[in-house]
Design an enzyme around this catalytic site. Structure first.
Site, PDB file in Angstrom:
ATOM      1  N   SER A   8     -26.382 -69.783  83.758  1.00  0.00           N
ATOM      2  CA  SER A   8     -27.263 -70.919  83.490  1.00  0.00           C
ATOM      3  C   SER A   8     -27.089 -71.461  82.070  1.00  0.00           C
ATOM      4  CB  SER A   8     -28.709 -70.507  83.761  1.00  0.00           C
ATOM      5  OG  SER A   8     -29.581 -71.606  83.729  1.00  0.00           O
ATOM      6  N   ASP A  64     -25.353 -74.762  84.502  1.00  0.00           N
ATOM      7  CA  ASP A  64     -25.162 -74.773  85.956  1.00  0.00           C
ATOM      8  C   ASP A  64     -25.826 -75.965  86.633  1.00  0.00           C
ATOM      9  OD1 ASP A  64     -27.783 -73.804  85.659  1.00  0.00           O
ATOM     10  OD2 ASP A  64     -27.652 -72.585  87.471  1.00  0.00           O
ATOM     11  N   ASP A  81     -28.016 -78.309  81.931  1.00  0.00           N
ATOM     12  CA  ASP A  81     -27.612 -77.013  81.394  1.00  0.00           C
ATOM     13  C   ASP A  81     -26.313 -76.599  82.069  1.00  0.00           C
ATOM     14  OD1 ASP A  81     -28.645 -76.468  83.901  1.00  0.00           O
ATOM     15  OD2 ASP A  81     -29.592 -74.587  83.312  1.00  0.00           O
ATOM     16  N   ASP A 133     -28.908 -77.083  87.004  1.00  0.00           N
ATOM     17  CA  ASP A 133     -30.167 -77.064  87.759  1.00  0.00           C
ATOM     18  C   ASP A 133     -31.369 -77.473  86.913  1.00  0.00           C
ATOM     19  OD1 ASP A 133     -30.479 -74.773  86.221  1.00  0.00           O
ATOM     20  OD2 ASP A 133     -30.993 -73.460  87.904  1.00  0.00           O
TER      21      ASP A 133
END
EC number: 5.4.2.10
Length: 446
Positions: free
Chosen positions: A101, A242, A240, A244
């Site tokens: 993340s 990833d 960010d 999400d």
């Protein structure tokens, strides 16, 4: 039953240490395969962000899944929500995302989605852990799983995201700076906004395996804020690593966080009377301004523990479809099953276009209370509730706030830090109180 390997959002850690190594990932892939392949021939989708360690983890998981008789579809770098969507869309049995993340490249992890695109249940995670602790056995040769590249993954996700934006609207006339965090969104996000008509300035869109989240992205928006002003852009968008979570920047170069974005979306739905929210879920970290604003508009508000998984759990319990975190994880069950930075951005851009108002005006609907968050690094485990120095500091902090604020100390679920949050009506007192508490936590770790 307490979980041995899974944390609040899959399995995460330093690469080469703990569980993030090739040997464990091989066993993890096999264990997942064993759980899925008990009754039928299963298929698993694997996506990843742009960390150098993703290659190693992907190969190890792939080998383990194949050894258990499971077929694999590989998407390459893709946002986490894209894997959630595609898992359900292609009728796979599960989706796996290799990512840490918002963390920097030395960290990595693995998170999972079920066939419907939701995070795994505790029961399924425990079933996987049970298999991990068993001796690994490879199926016979004619039952080994096959792996294939899913070359159409990017195109399918791009079209899905565009389908969530009204067909009678475009983004023409908007200049958008898009910060891809040198992460998973780099290959899809700029294209989505461009295809809808926006003038796009892409930054942090050149990943090299090491620069993910490095002075860029949703957790470090300073450069994005500068670029929005420099390019005279209408808005800035930061993902960010990833993809999400989402943080935005208005045309003045000022940051707009997840609480403000969630508030804008909720009130827009309320006035449209279209899918009007019965209520909104925030977290214990959500700003009091969000709660007070929603209640003024007769929209119910509940707080969950920190983590998009817990936000979603409470949303489902309540039968509500909108929830999110200050950090920018926003879940809109009207469109997707997990936090999706691109789809959240599209909803905010839709509101801007329909209202013919800049983001700077839209965010005025919510007046934030002064809030200070300090992350205090720790080594090992620190029992906040039982530490006498911290207990004394909390008592003193409560006196300073005089009943006009909130104090929250909690260990992070993803990093070795204690998060100290103080909120109140006077910014000076709030900052002084937060710094005093952070010093007490730091002293207690020595």
């Amino acid at each position: 039953m307490q979980k041995k390997y899974f944390g609040t959002d899959g399995i995460r850690g330093k690469v080469g240490n703990s569980l993030i190594n090739a040997e464990f990932m091989l066993k993890l892939g096999w264990a997942v395969g064993r759980v899925l392949a008990n009754s039928h021939s299963a298929t698993v989708l694997i996506g990843k962000d742009t960390r150098i360690s993703g290659y190693m983890i992907e190969s190890a998981l792939q080998a383990g899944l194949s050894a258990a008789g499971v077929n694999i579809k590989l998407t390459g770098p893709m946002p986490t929500p894209a894997i959630a969507y595609l898992t359900h869309s292609v009728r796979a049995d599960a989706g796996i995302v290799i990512s840490a993340s918002h963390n920097h490249y030395p960290d990595n992890g693995v998170k999972f989605f079920n066939k419907d695109g939701f995070k795994l249940s505790d029961e399924l995670e425990l079933a996987i852990e049970k298999q991990i602790d068993k001796p690994m056995k490879t199926v016979v040769a004619d039952r080994l799983g096959k792996a294939a590249r899913m070359n159409e993954a990017h195109g399918r996700y791009i079209e899905f995201c565009k389908s969530t934006f009204p067909s009678n609207l475009t983004l023409k006339g908007l200049k958008i700076v898009v910060d891809c965090a040198n992460g998973a969104a780099y290959a899809v996000a700029p294209s989505i906004f461009h295809e809808l008509g926006a003038e796009v300035v892409a930054i942090a869109d050149d990943p090299d395996g090491f620069n993910i989240n490095q002075t860029c992205g949703a957790t470090d928006t300073a450069h994005l804020q500068e670029m929005v002003v420099k390019h005279n852009a209408d808005v800035g968008i930061a993902f960010d690593g990833d993809g999400d979570r989402l943080i935005m920047v208005d045309h003045h170069g000022l940051r707009v966080d997840g609480d403000e974005l969630l508030c804008i979306m909720a009130i827009d739905r309320f006035y449209l009377k279209e899918n009007a929210p019965l209520g909104v879920v925030g977290t214990i970290m959500s700003n009091l301004g969000l709660e007070h604003t929603l209640k003024r508009h007769h929209i119910a508000f509940e707080r969950s523990p920190v983590g998009d998984r817990y936000v979603l759990d409470l949303m489902q319990q309540k039968g509500w479809f909108l929830g999110g975190e200050s950090s920018g994880h926003i879940v809109d069950l009207g469109f997707t099953t997990t936090g999706d930075g691109v789809i959240t951005a599209l909803q905010i851009l839709r509101i801007m276009q329909q209202a013919e108002k800049p983001l700077a005006d839209l965010k005025k609907v919510m007046v934030k209370h002064p809030q200070v968050l300090i992350n205090v690094p720790i080594k090992g485990i620190l029992d906040i509730a039982q530490n006498p120095n911290i207990k004394k500091a909390i008592t003193e902090a409560e006196k300073q706030l005089n009943g006009a604020g909130r104090i929250l100390l909690r260990p992070s679920g993803t990093e070795p830090v204690i998060r100290v949050m103080v909120e109140g009506s006077d910014e000076g007192i709030v900052r002084q109180t937060a710094e005093m508490l952070a010093a007490a936590v730091q002293q207690s770790t020595l």
